[in-house]
Design a protein around this motif. Sequence first.
Motif, PDB file in Angstrom:
ATOM      1  N   ALA A   1     -38.648 -38.138  70.203  1.00 49.57           N
ATOM      2  CA  ALA A   1     -39.647 -37.506  69.337  1.00 49.57           C
ATOM      3  C   ALA A   1     -38.968 -36.730  68.220  1.00 49.57           C
ATOM      4  O   ALA A   1     -38.453 -35.635  68.450  1.00 49.57           O
ATOM      5  CB  ALA A   1     -40.547 -36.583  70.157  1.00 49.57           C
ATOM      6  N   PRO A   2     -38.954 -37.268  66.984  1.00 50.63           N
ATOM      7  CA  PRO A   2     -38.328 -36.557  65.873  1.00 50.63           C
ATOM      8  C   PRO A   2     -39.277 -35.527  65.260  1.00 50.63           C
ATOM      9  O   PRO A   2     -40.475 -35.495  65.566  1.00 50.63           O
ATOM     10  CB  PRO A   2     -38.035 -37.682  64.880  1.00 50.63           C
ATOM     11  CG  PRO A   2     -39.150 -38.656  65.109  1.00 50.63           C
ATOM     12  CD  PRO A   2     -39.464 -38.588  66.580  1.00 50.63           C
ATOM     13  N   LEU A   3     -38.724 -34.698  64.389  1.00 59.51           N
ATOM     14  CA  LEU A   3     -39.515 -33.729  63.633  1.00 59.51           C
ATOM     15  C   LEU A   3     -39.495 -34.116  62.164  1.00 59.51           C
ATOM     16  O   LEU A   3     -38.556 -34.741  61.683  1.00 59.51           O
ATOM     17  CB  LEU A   3     -38.936 -32.317  63.788  1.00 59.51           C
ATOM     18  CG  LEU A   3     -38.770 -31.748  65.196  1.00 59.51           C
ATOM     19  CD1 LEU A   3     -38.196 -30.335  65.119  1.00 59.51           C
ATOM     20  CD2 LEU A   3     -40.085 -31.743  65.951  1.00 59.51           C
ATOM     21  N   SER A   4     -40.551 -33.728  61.450  1.00 60.24           N
ATOM     22  CA  SER A   4     -40.586 -33.961  60.005  1.00 60.24           C
ATOM     23  C   SER A   4     -41.633 -33.041  59.391  1.00 60.24           C
ATOM     24  O   SER A   4     -42.271 -32.249  60.083  1.00 60.24           O
ATOM     25  CB  SER A   4     -40.902 -35.424  59.697  1.00 60.24           C
ATOM     26  OG  SER A   4     -40.760 -35.687  58.308  1.00 60.24           O
ATOM     27  N   PHE A   5     -41.797 -33.145  58.072  1.00 59.66           N
ATOM     28  CA  PHE A   5     -42.876 -32.409  57.420  1.00 59.66           C
ATOM     29  C   PHE A   5     -44.200 -32.882  58.004  1.00 59.66           C
ATOM     30  O   PHE A   5     -44.425 -34.080  58.183  1.00 59.66           O
ATOM     31  CB  PHE A   5     -42.871 -32.670  55.914  1.00 59.66           C
ATOM     32  CG  PHE A   5     -41.643 -32.148  55.210  1.00 59.66           C
ATOM     33  CD1 PHE A   5     -41.407 -30.790  55.106  1.00 59.66           C
ATOM     34  CD2 PHE A   5     -40.727 -33.031  54.645  1.00 59.66           C
ATOM     35  CE1 PHE A   5     -40.279 -30.312  54.448  1.00 59.66           C
ATOM     36  CE2 PHE A   5     -39.600 -32.565  53.992  1.00 59.66           C
ATOM     37  CZ  PHE A   5     -39.377 -31.197  53.900  1.00 59.66           C
ATOM     38  N   GLN A   6     -45.085 -31.934  58.289  1.00 54.99           N
ATOM     39  CA  GLN A   6     -46.371 -32.259  58.892  1.00 54.99           C
ATOM     40  C   GLN A   6     -47.478 -31.661  58.034  1.00 54.99           C
ATOM     41  O   GLN A   6     -47.525 -30.447  57.817  1.00 54.99           O
ATOM     42  CB  GLN A   6     -46.442 -31.701  60.313  1.00 54.99           C
ATOM     43  CG  GLN A   6     -47.694 -32.058  61.085  1.00 54.99           C
ATOM     44  CD  GLN A   6     -47.919 -31.080  62.225  1.00 54.99           C
ATOM     45  OE1 GLN A   6     -48.488 -30.023  62.028  1.00 54.99           O
ATOM     46  NE2 GLN A   6     -47.466 -31.435  63.422  1.00 54.99           N
ATOM     47  N   ALA A   7     -48.373 -32.509  57.535  1.00 56.35           N
ATOM     48  CA  ALA A   7     -49.419 -32.055  56.617  1.00 56.35           C
ATOM     49  C   ALA A   7     -50.301 -30.970  57.237  1.00 56.35           C
ATOM     50  O   ALA A   7     -50.714 -30.027  56.549  1.00 56.35           O
ATOM     51  CB  ALA A   7     -50.285 -33.246  56.192  1.00 56.35           C
ATOM     52  N   GLU A   8     -50.588 -31.092  58.534  1.00 50.95           N
ATOM     53  CA  GLU A   8     -51.484 -30.138  59.188  1.00 50.95           C
ATOM     54  C   GLU A   8     -50.923 -28.717  59.136  1.00 50.95           C
ATOM     55  O   GLU A   8     -51.624 -27.767  58.759  1.00 50.95           O
ATOM     56  CB  GLU A   8     -51.725 -30.535  60.648  1.00 50.95           C
ATOM     57  CG  GLU A   8     -52.422 -31.873  60.816  1.00 50.95           C
ATOM     58  CD  GLU A   8     -51.449 -33.030  60.959  1.00 50.95           C
ATOM     59  OE1 GLU A   8     -51.650 -33.875  61.826  1.00 50.95           O
ATOM     60  OE2 GLU A   8     -50.468 -33.087  60.176  1.00 50.95           O
ATOM     61  N   SER A   9     -49.664 -28.555  59.524  1.00 44.62           N
ATOM     62  CA  SER A   9     -49.067 -27.211  59.544  1.00 44.62           C
ATOM     63  C   SER A   9     -48.881 -26.673  58.133  1.00 44.62           C
ATOM     64  O   SER A   9     -49.063 -25.477  57.887  1.00 44.62           O
ATOM     65  CB  SER A   9     -47.723 -27.234  60.288  1.00 44.62           C
ATOM     66  OG  SER A   9     -46.811 -28.100  59.654  1.00 44.62           O
ATOM     67  N   LEU A  10     -48.530 -27.545  57.189  1.00 45.80           N
ATOM     68  CA  LEU A  10     -48.377 -27.109  55.801  1.00 45.80           C
ATOM     69  C   LEU A  10     -49.711 -26.644  55.231  1.00 45.80           C
ATOM     70  O   LEU A  10     -49.801 -25.601  54.560  1.00 45.80           O
ATOM     71  CB  LEU A  10     -47.809 -28.251  54.953  1.00 45.80           C
ATOM     72  CG  LEU A  10     -46.336 -28.584  55.177  1.00 45.80           C
ATOM     73  CD1 LEU A  10     -45.976 -29.899  54.497  1.00 45.80           C
ATOM     74  CD2 LEU A  10     -45.438 -27.460  54.672  1.00 45.80           C
TER      75      LEU A  10
ATOM     76  N   THR B   1     -35.116 -21.924  59.592  1.00 43.09           N
ATOM     77  CA  THR B   1     -35.382 -22.266  58.198  1.00 43.09           C
ATOM     78  C   THR B   1     -36.364 -21.286  57.538  1.00 43.09           C
ATOM     79  O   THR B   1     -36.283 -21.039  56.342  1.00 43.09           O
ATOM     80  CB  THR B   1     -35.905 -23.715  58.094  1.00 43.09           C
ATOM     81  OG1 THR B   1     -35.831 -24.156  56.743  1.00 43.09           O
ATOM     82  CG2 THR B   1     -37.347 -23.830  58.544  1.00 43.09           C
ATOM     83  N   SER B   2     -37.290 -20.709  58.315  1.00 45.04           N
ATOM     84  CA  SER B   2     -38.271 -19.782  57.729  1.00 45.04           C
ATOM     85  C   SER B   2     -37.605 -18.516  57.206  1.00 45.04           C
ATOM     86  O   SER B   2     -38.060 -17.928  56.220  1.00 45.04           O
ATOM     87  CB  SER B   2     -39.341 -19.419  58.754  1.00 45.04           C
ATOM     88  OG  SER B   2     -38.795 -18.695  59.837  1.00 45.04           O
ATOM     89  N   LEU B   3     -36.524 -18.070  57.841  1.00 42.23           N
ATOM     90  CA  LEU B   3     -35.812 -16.870  57.393  1.00 42.23           C
ATOM     91  C   LEU B   3     -35.090 -17.100  56.072  1.00 42.23           C
ATOM     92  O   LEU B   3     -34.685 -16.146  55.403  1.00 42.23           O
ATOM     93  CB  LEU B   3     -34.811 -16.431  58.458  1.00 42.23           C
ATOM     94  CG  LEU B   3     -35.406 -15.892  59.767  1.00 42.23           C
ATOM     95  CD1 LEU B   3     -34.304 -15.662  60.795  1.00 42.23           C
ATOM     96  CD2 LEU B   3     -36.199 -14.611  59.518  1.00 42.23           C
ATOM     97  N   LEU B   4     -34.951 -18.375  55.692  1.00 41.64           N
ATOM     98  CA  LEU B   4     -34.271 -18.721  54.444  1.00 41.64           C
ATOM     99  C   LEU B   4     -35.238 -19.288  53.409  1.00 41.64           C
ATOM    100  O   LEU B   4     -34.815 -19.829  52.386  1.00 41.64           O
ATOM    101  CB  LEU B   4     -33.162 -19.745  54.730  1.00 41.64           C
ATOM    102  CG  LEU B   4     -32.091 -19.278  55.725  1.00 41.64           C
ATOM    103  CD1 LEU B   4     -31.152 -20.425  56.073  1.00 41.64           C
ATOM    104  CD2 LEU B   4     -31.309 -18.102  55.160  1.00 41.64           C
ATOM    105  N   GLY B   5     -36.542 -19.143  53.671  1.00 42.41           N
ATOM    106  CA  GLY B   5     -37.548 -19.610  52.716  1.00 42.41           C
ATOM    107  C   GLY B   5     -37.855 -21.082  52.797  1.00 42.41           C
ATOM    108  O   GLY B   5     -38.525 -21.630  51.917  1.00 42.41           O
ATOM    109  N   GLY B   6     -37.361 -21.761  53.845  1.00 44.35           N
ATOM    110  CA  GLY B   6     -37.580 -23.196  53.970  1.00 44.35           C
ATOM    111  C   GLY B   6     -38.924 -23.550  54.574  1.00 44.35           C
ATOM    112  O   GLY B   6     -39.656 -22.688  55.068  1.00 44.35           O
ATOM    113  N   ALA B   7     -39.250 -24.825  54.526  1.00 49.52           N
ATOM    114  CA  ALA B   7     -40.539 -25.322  54.997  1.00 49.52           C
ATOM    115  C   ALA B   7     -40.502 -25.600  56.497  1.00 49.52           C
ATOM    116  O   ALA B   7     -39.444 -25.890  57.054  1.00 49.52           O
ATOM    117  CB  ALA B   7     -40.918 -26.594  54.249  1.00 49.52           C
ATOM    118  N   PRO B   8     -41.660 -25.543  57.161  1.00 51.92           N
ATOM    119  CA  PRO B   8     -41.704 -25.890  58.586  1.00 51.92           C
ATOM    120  C   PRO B   8     -41.573 -27.390  58.785  1.00 51.92           C
ATOM    121  O   PRO B   8     -42.021 -28.186  57.959  1.00 51.92           O
ATOM    122  CB  PRO B   8     -43.102 -25.409  59.006  1.00 51.92           C
ATOM    123  CG  PRO B   8     -43.925 -25.523  57.760  1.00 51.92           C
ATOM    124  CD  PRO B   8     -42.986 -25.187  56.635  1.00 51.92           C
TER     125      PRO B   8
END
Length: 359
Positions: A52-61, A244-251
């Motif tokens: 199960a990989p991770l990626s950008f997810q429209a729902e969380s964004l 990543t959130s502590l560095l301003g990155g996306a979930p």
Amino acid sequence: MHLLSDLMAAIGVVLNGIPQGIMAMGLGFAVFPTTFSFVFASAVNGVFGSVAPLSFQAESLALTGNLGKDLRERTSIIFGGSIIMAIIGFTGLLPKIVSVLGNNIIDGMMAGVGLMLAKIAVDMNKGSKSKTGWISILIAAITYIISKDLVWTIVLSVVVSSVFAVFVEHYRKELPTSVTERRFRFLKPTVNVRIVRGALGLACLNIGANLSYGLITGQMTGIKPNPVDLNLLTITQSLADMGTSLLGGAPVETIISATASAPEPVIAGIMMMLIMAVILFAGWLPKIGKFVPSSSIAGFLFILGAVVIFPENAAAALSGANSLVAGITLVVTAIFDPFVGITTGAFLKFLLPLIGLGI
């Protein structure tokens, strides 16, 4: 031959993730730090053999962008949500939470998220002089009706609407330095009522997504029993987001990934995440983003919410013994957010029998 098939599956999922990465940039998230999440998750999957990989997810964004008014609030929501999910993952609480609440309430919450996404897609175009978003929705609807394929739906709707925006509406956008800069910039988390509510809402969404999307991805491998370890998935996702959130990155979150149907699903998933990491690290995504308006993803959001997520989850939610509570959970989630929806469902599930009302 297996390697080529794995690579093609990985590229297909990357094509699905790029427009959502552009959506993340539109919300102000930095590209460069998000590289960490993909590298970290690929390393974990390689060590533990997770499919199960991770990626950008429209729902969380969409949820994070809707509940946070600026980048600091949005990253604080992600950080808070990741702490909650880390506790759930390390303590193995996810199956217990589902057992207590029941699948109906979880399904009702996810169906409500589907309606939220569809509404966000429509709201992106209200009051705007640009026709890009409406064209995106039209192309997405036509493509999905013909192909029933989400990859083709997102690619065609984003490409066609972006071409319209660039050549007809002369769209070109210079992204903020905070999005494109190639360095780490620490963002200290802050706390207010909106952030706490957002973190709880994001955690509730991820509980449902990890359960449904994670298990669906596992089922796609054809391996029995289901090869997805929900606790490992939850821990990986939470630690990736926390950093990543502590560095301003996306979930980056759990997705339904076509790499699971590849001959070597673990390798294909790792390939996908490493390709995405290279795209982010090299700064290619911002170059694409200059010519792709955020409204170009409206079509995918609408189809994902109204056609893919809502019907299946609503049918599952309303078919069981707790259909009344599940239905209320669905509606409250769509109106407010996943945390309010799932809390309302849990409250009613235990209250109604106490006062003698059947559910």
